[in-house]
Write an enzyme that holds these catalytic residues in place. Structure first.
Site, mmCIF file in Angstrom:
data_model
loop_
_atom_site.group_PDB
_atom_site.id
_atom_site.type_symbol
_atom_site.label_atom_id
_atom_site.label_comp_id
_atom_site.label_asym_id
_atom_site.label_seq_id
_atom_site.Cartn_x
_atom_site.Cartn_y
_atom_site.Cartn_z
ATOM 1 N N ALA A 1 0.829 -1.204 0.000
ATOM 2 C CA ALA A 1 0.000 0.000 0.000
ATOM 3 C C ALA A 1 0.866 1.257 0.000
ATOM 4 C CB ALA A 1 -0.933 -0.001 1.211
ATOM 5 N N ARG B 1 3.918 10.122 -9.730
ATOM 6 C CA ARG B 1 3.482 10.274 -11.129
ATOM 7 C C ARG B 1 2.457 11.398 -11.251
ATOM 8 N NH1 ARG B 1 3.544 4.708 -11.106
ATOM 9 N NH2 ARG B 1 1.299 4.576 -10.817
ATOM 10 N N GLU C 1 10.087 3.219 6.719
ATOM 11 C CA GLU C 1 9.876 1.764 6.792
ATOM 12 C C GLU C 1 10.766 1.219 7.905
ATOM 13 O OE1 GLU C 1 8.055 -0.807 5.654
ATOM 14 O OE2 GLU C 1 9.444 -2.087 6.794
ATOM 15 N N CYS D 1 3.312 -12.729 -0.115
ATOM 16 C CA CYS D 1 2.545 -13.929 -0.469
ATOM 17 C C CYS D 1 3.414 -14.979 -1.147
ATOM 18 C CB CYS D 1 1.396 -13.578 -1.397
ATOM 19 S SG CYS D 1 0.419 -12.183 -0.854
ATOM 20 N N VAL E 1 8.274 4.524 13.011
ATOM 21 C CA VAL E 1 7.488 5.633 13.551
ATOM 22 C C VAL E 1 6.819 5.159 14.835
ATOM 23 C CG1 VAL E 1 5.504 7.144 13.155
ATOM 24 C CG2 VAL E 1 7.137 6.725 11.302
ATOM 25 N N ASP F 1 -3.102 -3.662 4.786
ATOM 26 C CA ASP F 1 -3.555 -4.654 5.760
ATOM 27 C C ASP F 1 -3.950 -4.061 7.109
ATOM 28 O OD1 ASP F 1 -2.998 -6.455 3.807
ATOM 29 O OD2 ASP F 1 -1.369 -7.477 4.862
ATOM 30 N N ASN G 1 -2.814 -2.862 -2.711
ATOM 31 C CA ASN G 1 -2.297 -2.116 -3.864
ATOM 32 C C ASN G 1 -3.328 -1.113 -4.381
ATOM 33 O OD1 ASN G 1 0.467 -3.169 -5.111
ATOM 34 N ND2 ASN G 1 -0.531 -4.871 -4.089
ATOM 35 N N TYR H 1 -16.889 -21.935 -23.414
ATOM 36 C CA TYR H 1 -16.725 -23.389 -23.266
ATOM 37 C C TYR H 1 -15.786 -23.937 -24.328
ATOM 38 C CZ TYR H 1 -17.748 -28.220 -24.577
ATOM 39 O OH TYR H 1 -17.618 -29.524 -24.954
#
Lengths: 447, 447
Positions: A11, A21, A32, A42, A80, A281, A303, A424
């Site tokens: 995120a 951007r 971080e 994952c 933090v 999360d 995301n 199909y």
């Protein structure tokens, strides 16, 4: 304008990239606490399965790229510890023990989730290793090799527990799964859950459900997981009983939390403080079926919501429709997928749920390689609305669930869903796709 | 009440079975001109690939079951040659040359489609074998063995042409595809079509496009396909340039036809004569994107419409929403799928189409076995509506198209589709599913 982001995974880095951007002159600072950013958490069980692939393969975009190519002021090793909303300031501590402060104009809290560690005596023993951050993966992978692990005990029954059972069996580690509750994957339809159970056993996983775990002890190199009636000896214990949102910072700053204590955000990812957003999360989301708050900490929403934060601060705004609770995973030869509500969840939200389960086939009549596919589908008896579906099978399960997710976003009835012109061809399904067969059965039981 | 059905394949037998369930005392008579009923025509290329599997494997339900278990008066070898609407009577001829007549209360025309046979001198030569009915498959399969076919020429470029190229290569037959037009699969996006072309070449198929075929000749056991500039010698020619609806009977009875000369039916499968219905490859359908008549002769619609006929005569009625033009097939290692409109079709129907193509991956970053996936997606520039998508790739293509089909039924915009909570797991997709990546790109170019 300074945009400060707490947390440098899905995120946080989605928001940072998108903000850069949308408004290249924005000052973007990311704090971080670990040394790793933008990695595929994952992917860890799959990576761990292969001793030869470095954990670093999971890094999607390196800190160097964010810093040098995207001009993001990315500060790793920066934890933090407090948010001062009056002063619009975050305070923290570096890995080296120095303190720091930083003003923000706009703030994103993207602190993610952390594993729930069972409150057991001995949980702190060396060799009891949870898996959530990339550093956890690095430690676990090294431990497997350095301690020549031959036997592991997994505590838990969620996706990660099952994926890790698969991963460890691939490395020829004996795996025992122990858990207090009786059911595997309690959110899964019981018939489908039985199919998964059998697959685990067929692949040499020992499952001891209904065993209360009392403690973990260690003697020499051997860990012992002590249950009421028996003990399990191993070299590695993996607690995988779930995750919880990292919402402490937000709560201490007086921001609201909701279901499962996740940070409460509106459809525009805002926390209620006009300058503070949350995504990933740690944050909640609206469920497209119930219209109510939900907490499903998964990567796609992280995301999407991260991106939406940037759009809502710097762009034209992006109202999130919400999540459908879609999820999939592979365990040994099985694909397992779900979207929407199961009957229990549906009942909790005031629906009058009806569920059917069917067995169908993965390919056309007489087509070689045909295998069984199990579908459970839930509808609302009163309105005929489709509420959810779950599937288990050896092929064609994972991507099929997307159709259910789209139908749930569209608010389709079961009868409408049955009318959908699914494609199909003999290698891919029976003429009546298993989802359509399920919808047909279910449509007889609703409205 | 007597319900007469002309044609004993998907639509006809679906209607017969459903009618019997809805009103067990109905007299149901099915006239089928061949000896085969209820078989998987789509399975023939795959069946032919394996010399050891009898064509009879493709029969889904035998004539015996229909007759003895379901009480359907199934008359094979009975060709209906005329419908007398005044007298409510069908007339016909048996395989033995006897004539018959039969009154109806309600009539279903489910005469299917037949291959378009190119109007070429020499097309009647032995060894020029189209493929549509089960009997065609039986003949072709026997011919391959009995004539020890080493080299085949396929005229055409549709699904069946490609599936048969694959099938024959599996049997080590050299395959040359010849066609007058330059593009393979002209409905497919050019970039995606190039991927398919390369796959054919990589699997030893020789493709000669842009070659006008003038005639076919035969000398001893060798057939020669004569083009303007070169000749192709072989033992087998497979004309596969498409199919056409078998609507002659209906037209001679004064019923209306529409697009491609398919029998015109309303959303309740009725032809305009209150006692005559039509379903399957001979009938048209409404397209969910254009709202206009469309003719896409495929199995799912045939089964659904056949069932609807019975519901509309004997049950509570079933209004069909229509088709989305969803289709999929496998050719060698590729999956190819589509749903909705391509830009040409969209333009023809008054939309202002924008198309994007993307290359994405079939699995997550760094996941082993990752392959390229190509997506083309079309939206309406004015309204932002999703109009269609096409995909080509080695895995995860076929079942993903279902999500597009559902979105088209729901009338979603590209932006709405991007919001859908598609599931993610590393073995099955990147975090941003290729469909979502495509929707994101496309959303920038519409509205």
């Amino acid at each position: 304008m300074r945009f400060v982001i707490i947390g440098g995974d899905a995120a946080g880095m989605s928001a940072a990239s998108r903000a850069g951007r949308l408004q290249p002159d924005t000052e973007i600072i990311v704090f971080e606490q670990t040394e790793d950013v933008s990695y595929s958490a994952c992917g860890m069980p799959y990576n761990i399965a292969n001793p030869d692939s470095p954990v670093e393969d999971l890094v999607v975009r390196s800190a160097k790229v964010f810093r040098e190519k995207q001009g993001i002021d990315l500060r790793t090793g920066h934890r933090v510890t407090a948010i001062d909303r009056e002063e619009k300031l975050v305070k923290g501590e570096t890995a080296e023990g120095d303190t720091f402060e930083c003003n923000y104009d706009k703030l994103l809290i993207a602190t993610g989730a952390s594993p729930v560690i069972p409150d057991l005596p001995g949980i702190e023993n060396e060799g009891v290793l949870p898996l959530k951050k990339l550093e956890d993966g690095r430690i676990l992978k090294a431990y497997l090799t350095e301690h020549n692990v031959k036997k592991a005990v997994i505590i838990g029954m969620g996706y990660i527990a099952l994926e890790m059972a698969d991963s460890l069996r691939t490395r020829d580690v004996e795996v025992t799964m122990v858990k207090p509750r009786s059911r595997l994957l309690p959110w899964l339809n019981e018939k489908l859950s039985d199919v998964v159970w059998k697959e685990l056993e067929d692949n040499g996983v020992e499952i001891y459900s209904g065993h209360t775990i009392n403690s973990i002890s260690k003697t020499n190199n051997t860990l012992t997981v002590h249950c009421d009636d028996r003990d399990f000896r191993c070299q590695l214990v993996l607690p995988a009983i779930g995750v919880k949102p990292c919402s402490e910072l937000a709560k201490e700053a007086g921001l609201k939390t909701s279901i499962h204590d996740a940070i409460s955000v509106d459809r525009f990812t805002n926390t209620g403080d006009p300058d503070i957003y949350s995504a990933g999360d740690c944050a909640d989301a609206y469920h497209v079926v119930t219209g109510k708050k939900s907490w499903v900490p998964l990567a796609v929403q992280a995301n999407r919501a991260g991106r939406a934060v940037a759009d809502n601060i710097f762009g034209d705004g992006l109202e999130l429709q919400g999540i459908a609770g879609s999820a999939m995973f592979r365990v040994f030869g099985l694909e397992v997928a779900r979207s929407g509500l199961n009957p229990y969840e549906a009942g909790e939200h005031g629906f009058d749920p009806v569920e059917i389960t069917i067995e169908s086939r993965s390919r056309a009549h007489a087509h070689p390689g045909n295998t069984t596919m199990h579908v459970a589908m839930v509808g609302d008896k009163q309105t005929g609305r489709l509420l959810g579906a779950q599937m288990v099978g050896r092929e064609g399960v994972a991507h099929r669930i997307h159709a259910v997710a789209v139908a749930l976003h569209a608010g389709m009835t079961v009868a409408d869903f049955w009318q959908c012109d699914l494609a199909y061809a003999p290698p891919f399904s029976p003429v009546w796709d298993p989802l359509l067969t399920a919808a047909n059965q279910l449509s007889k039981k609703v409205t």
